[in-house]
Write an enzyme that holds these catalytic residues in place. Sequence first.
Site, PDB file in Angstrom:
ATOM      1  N   ASN A 182     -20.327  66.741 -41.935  1.00 36.52           N
ATOM      2  CA  ASN A 182     -20.602  67.698 -40.855  1.00 36.52           C
ATOM      3  C   ASN A 182     -20.354  67.106 -39.457  1.00 36.52           C
ATOM      4  OD1 ASN A 182     -23.285  69.359 -42.684  1.00 36.52           O
ATOM      5  ND2 ASN A 182     -21.170  70.012 -42.421  1.00 36.52           N
ATOM      6  N   ASP A 191     -26.723  77.015 -46.717  1.00 32.82           N
ATOM      7  CA  ASP A 191     -25.396  77.329 -46.178  1.00 32.82           C
ATOM      8  C   ASP A 191     -25.308  78.773 -45.700  1.00 32.82           C
ATOM      9  OD1 ASP A 191     -22.822  76.733 -45.457  1.00 32.82           O
ATOM     10  OD2 ASP A 191     -21.975  77.009 -47.457  1.00 32.82           O
TER      11      ASP A 191
HETATM   12  C1  IPE Z   1     -22.861  71.847 -47.014  1.00 31.63           C
HETATM   13  O1  IPE Z   1     -22.393  72.921 -46.297  1.00 31.63           O
HETATM   14  C2  IPE Z   1     -23.721  70.976 -46.143  1.00 31.63           C
HETATM   15  C3  IPE Z   1     -24.985  71.555 -45.729  1.00 31.63           C
HETATM   16  C4  IPE Z   1     -25.468  72.721 -46.036  1.00 31.63           C
HETATM   17  C5  IPE Z   1     -25.772  70.695 -44.887  1.00 31.63           C
HETATM   18  P1  IPE Z   1     -20.969  72.923 -45.590  1.00 31.63           P
HETATM   19  O2  IPE Z   1     -20.828  74.227 -44.919  1.00 31.63           O
HETATM   20  O3  IPE Z   1     -20.818  71.714 -44.755  1.00 31.63           O
HETATM   21  O4  IPE Z   1     -19.982  72.788 -46.841  1.00 31.63           O
HETATM   22  P2  IPE Z   1     -18.476  73.209 -47.021  1.00 31.63           P
HETATM   23  O5  IPE Z   1     -17.716  72.656 -45.862  1.00 31.63           O
HETATM   24  O6  IPE Z   1     -18.440  74.704 -47.038  1.00 31.63           O
HETATM   25  O7  IPE Z   1     -18.084  72.638 -48.340  1.00 31.63           O
HETATM   26  C1  IPE Z   2     -25.108  75.513 -43.023  1.00 28.98           C
HETATM   27  O1  IPE Z   2     -24.481  76.569 -42.396  1.00 28.98           O
HETATM   28  C2  IPE Z   2     -25.682  74.509 -42.047  1.00 28.98           C
HETATM   29  C3  IPE Z   2     -24.962  73.240 -41.997  1.00 28.98           C
HETATM   30  C4  IPE Z   2     -23.952  72.888 -42.723  1.00 28.98           C
HETATM   31  C5  IPE Z   2     -25.420  72.296 -41.004  1.00 28.98           C
HETATM   32  P1  IPE Z   2     -22.984  76.486 -41.916  1.00 28.98           P
HETATM   33  O2  IPE Z   2     -22.967  76.043 -40.503  1.00 28.98           O
HETATM   34  O3  IPE Z   2     -22.165  75.662 -42.832  1.00 28.98           O
HETATM   35  O4  IPE Z   2     -22.568  78.001 -42.013  1.00 28.98           O
HETATM   36  P2  IPE Z   2     -21.156  78.576 -42.454  1.00 28.98           P
HETATM   37  O5  IPE Z   2     -20.844  77.991 -43.791  1.00 28.98           O
HETATM   38  O6  IPE Z   2     -20.178  78.164 -41.418  1.00 28.98           O
HETATM   39  O7  IPE Z   2     -21.370  80.045 -42.514  1.00 28.98           O
HETATM   40 MG    MG Z   3     -21.088  76.110 -44.482  1.00 27.79          MG
END
Ligand code: IPE
Ligand code: IPE
Ligand code: MG
Length: 253
Positions: free
Chosen positions: A81, A33
């Site tokens: 996602n 993340d």
């Molecule tokens: C969790 O991250 C999913 C992945 C890393 C693939 P998200 O960014 O989607 O989670 P939330 O929305 O902060 O809970």
């Molecule tokens: C994790 O990074 C990757 C996926 C969830 C696909 P994020 O895209 O969630 O990054 P933040 O949380 O917005 O910084």
């Molecule tokens: Mg995220």
Amino acid sequence: MLDIFKTNKSRKNKEQIVLDKENIPKHIAIIMDGNGRWAKQRNLPRTMGHKAGVETIRKVIKESNKLGIKYLTLYAFSTENWKRPNDEVSALMKLLVEYLKNELEELNKNQVVINILGDIDKLPSDAQREIKKAIVTTKDNIGISLNIAFNYGGRDEILRAVNLVLEEVKKGNINEDSISEDIFEKYLYTYNIPDPDLIIRPSGEQRISNFLLWQCAYSEFWYSNVCWPDFKEEHLHKAIYDYQHRDRRYGGV
Ligand code: IPE
Ligand code: IPE
Ligand code: MG
């Protein structure tokens, strides 16, 4: 003992991390993340953050292999996602395809076994094709198992397992009075994969976000404020070091 040196930003503060090689977690799962925030801090589009995150994936697989970790699970795309803007979703799909195309040869050479956790039927056809190729190519390898959680959701996985078990009951293959944890687990994406010992989440969030809900029952959690593209070998070492100093009681005394 395995000597790993952690060098802090100020080189003066060299902190030594000594890992116990008899107590390396067998299975580490990572919620990758913070890619979006990493990009935002640099005034870059979010997709650049996802690209930068792929570099970290390479490093972490290599280091995990070196440390003797047997299973590495990476959460790359959740069932939630899909809510993101279309262009980000398609960029993530593209990155998966590119990653598998570019890395398969090297991963195969390093004896990595590739598995996918999640519902791949919902993915674009080129992604499905590359996934199937990666699984078939690496299935007889004997090295680290790399589980990529893609279009994965813990609730979705459990519900799917319930329905699969019901089908077996209807067919008369399972007796409805004999459904145990062991039988149920056979219908999860993680069949034959031990539960994660350690779950790592960078980026400062301290939540599970629908990851391995069944399997995390007795996992140890480790959080860090660093965004995934900035996650380094030293963070992995520190996570394992902290893990090795926890007391896992599994409900006992
Ligand atoms: C969790 O991250 C999913 C992945 C890393 C693939 P998200 O960014 O989607 O989670 P939330 O929305 O902060 O809970
Ligand atoms: C994790 O990074 C990757 C996926 C969830 C696909 P994020 O895209 O969630 O990054 P933040 O949380 O917005 O910084
Ligand atoms: Mg995220």
